[in-house]
Write an enzyme that holds these catalytic residues in place. Structure first.
Site, PDB file in Angstrom:
ATOM      1  N   ASP A  17       0.868  -1.176   0.000  1.00 53.98           N
ATOM      2  CA  ASP A  17       0.000   0.000   0.000  1.00 53.98           C
ATOM      3  C   ASP A  17       0.917   1.242   0.000  1.00 53.98           C
ATOM      4  O   ASP A  17       2.113   1.141   0.304  1.00 53.98           O
ATOM      5  CB  ASP A  17      -0.881  -0.067   1.254  1.00 53.98           C
ATOM      6  CG  ASP A  17      -1.705   1.180   1.452  1.00 53.98           C
ATOM      7  OD1 ASP A  17      -2.223   1.721   0.463  1.00 53.98           O
ATOM      8  OD2 ASP A  17      -1.838   1.614   2.611  1.00 53.98           O
ATOM      9  N   ASP A  19      -0.114   5.179   0.873  1.00 53.92           N
ATOM     10  CA  ASP A  19      -0.305   6.155   1.967  1.00 53.92           C
ATOM     11  C   ASP A  19      -0.348   5.452   3.326  1.00 53.92           C
ATOM     12  O   ASP A  19      -1.077   4.482   3.513  1.00 53.92           O
ATOM     13  CB  ASP A  19      -1.618   6.910   1.767  1.00 53.92           C
ATOM     14  CG  ASP A  19      -1.584   7.816   0.543  1.00 53.92           C
ATOM     15  OD1 ASP A  19      -1.370   9.010   0.707  1.00 53.92           O
ATOM     16  OD2 ASP A  19      -1.736   7.300  -0.582  1.00 53.92           O
ATOM     17  N   ASP A 195      -2.064  -0.244   5.880  1.00 52.65           N
ATOM     18  CA  ASP A 195      -2.335   0.441   7.153  1.00 52.65           C
ATOM     19  C   ASP A 195      -3.809   0.699   7.428  1.00 52.65           C
ATOM     20  O   ASP A 195      -4.158   1.160   8.507  1.00 52.65           O
ATOM     21  CB  ASP A 195      -1.626   1.799   7.171  1.00 52.65           C
ATOM     22  CG  ASP A 195      -2.302   2.797   6.249  1.00 52.65           C
ATOM     23  OD1 ASP A 195      -2.464   2.480   5.063  1.00 52.65           O
ATOM     24  OD2 ASP A 195      -2.710   3.874   6.717  1.00 52.65           O
TER      25      ASP A 195
HETATM   26 MG   LIG Z   1      -2.871   3.256   3.210  1.00 53.31          MG
END
Ligand SMILES: [Mg+2]
Length: 243
Positions: A17, A19, A195
């Site tokens: 991923d 961000d 996240d």
């Molecule tokens: Mg993310």
């Protein structure tokens, strides 16, 4: 319990991923800072993993390429609605004839409710961010939920301090499954780092395929491994590379 991840296997297919994972989350999506060392780290991993490295993001492919113009691997953008390889344009997306411009205008009208709200238009959807207005979480959920009922081809996607409408045909777990069929990825062990809520289905998919998943930061997760922040993930990834 989430444990520190084991070393990255040489025969892993790596899904990352962007961000909150490779870059720290910023107050606005366009305010992120790409670490100087990130392009070389990703290029090194791409060599070491035999080309089996993919970015998997809610951002669209063109946006990711602006931040990482030399990234040599696959890019799954817009939650996997677009998948692009080595500079080639992404596959077309199934959006049920969505008029994205009209959708963006409707959400901008809704966002006029409070000037702390931020609209992020996407080619195949839209995000309403309330990072600057956490008190509006419930209002955003309700309002975007009502809007979603008018768009049968779109699904609501909750994220950190944001609510998104994205194509139902997308999903980071589907992106992982599609990429695992590609020649560079097939037969490898999927390893996924993310996240956010948008990563959970892909983490479960990686684990169900005999691989592992790493949650970056705090919060409940299906992942069995965890690292505290993007800097720790960068150190873990760099440890796989020859000095
Ligand atoms: Mg993310």
């Amino acid at each position: 319990m989430t444990a520190t991840p084991p070393d990255l296997p040489a025969d892993a297919a790596l899904f990352l991923d962007f961000d909150g994972c490779l870059v720290e989350i910023a107050p606005r999506p366009d305010a992120i800072v790409v670490p100087d060392t990130l392009p070389a780290l990703l290029a090194g991993l791409h060599r070491r993993q035999g080309g089996a490295v993919a970015l998997v993001s809610g951002r669209d492919v063109a946006d990711l390429r602006r931040y990482l113009p030399d990234f040599p691997g696959a890019i799954a953008g817009s939650h996997g609605a677009e998948i692009a390889w080595q500079g080639a344009p992404p596959d077309p997306v199934e959006t049920g004839g969505l008029d994205a411009t009209a959708l963006h205008a409707r959400v901008r009208d809704l966002a006029a409710h409070d000037d702390r709200l931020l609209v992020e238009p996407k080619p195949h959807g839209v995000v309403l961010h309330y990072r600057a207005a956490p008190d509006l979480a419930e209002w955003v959920d309700r309002t975007m939920g009502e809007l979603a009922s008018h768009y049968p081809a779109l699904a609501l996607q909750p994220a950190k301090m944001a609510m998104e409408l994205r194509p139902k045909s997308a999903g980071k777990d589907r992106a992982l499954s599609r990429l695992m069929q590609a020649p560079d990825f097939a037969g490898r062990i999927p390893v996924y780092a993310g996240d956010d809520l948008t990563d959970e289905a892909a983490m479960a998919e990686a684990q169900s395929r005999g691989g592992f998943a790493i949650k970056i930061g705090a919060g409940p997760t299906v992942a069995r491994h965890r690292l505290p922040d993007p800097a720790a993930l960068a150190r873990w990834l760099a440890a796989a590379l020859p000095c």
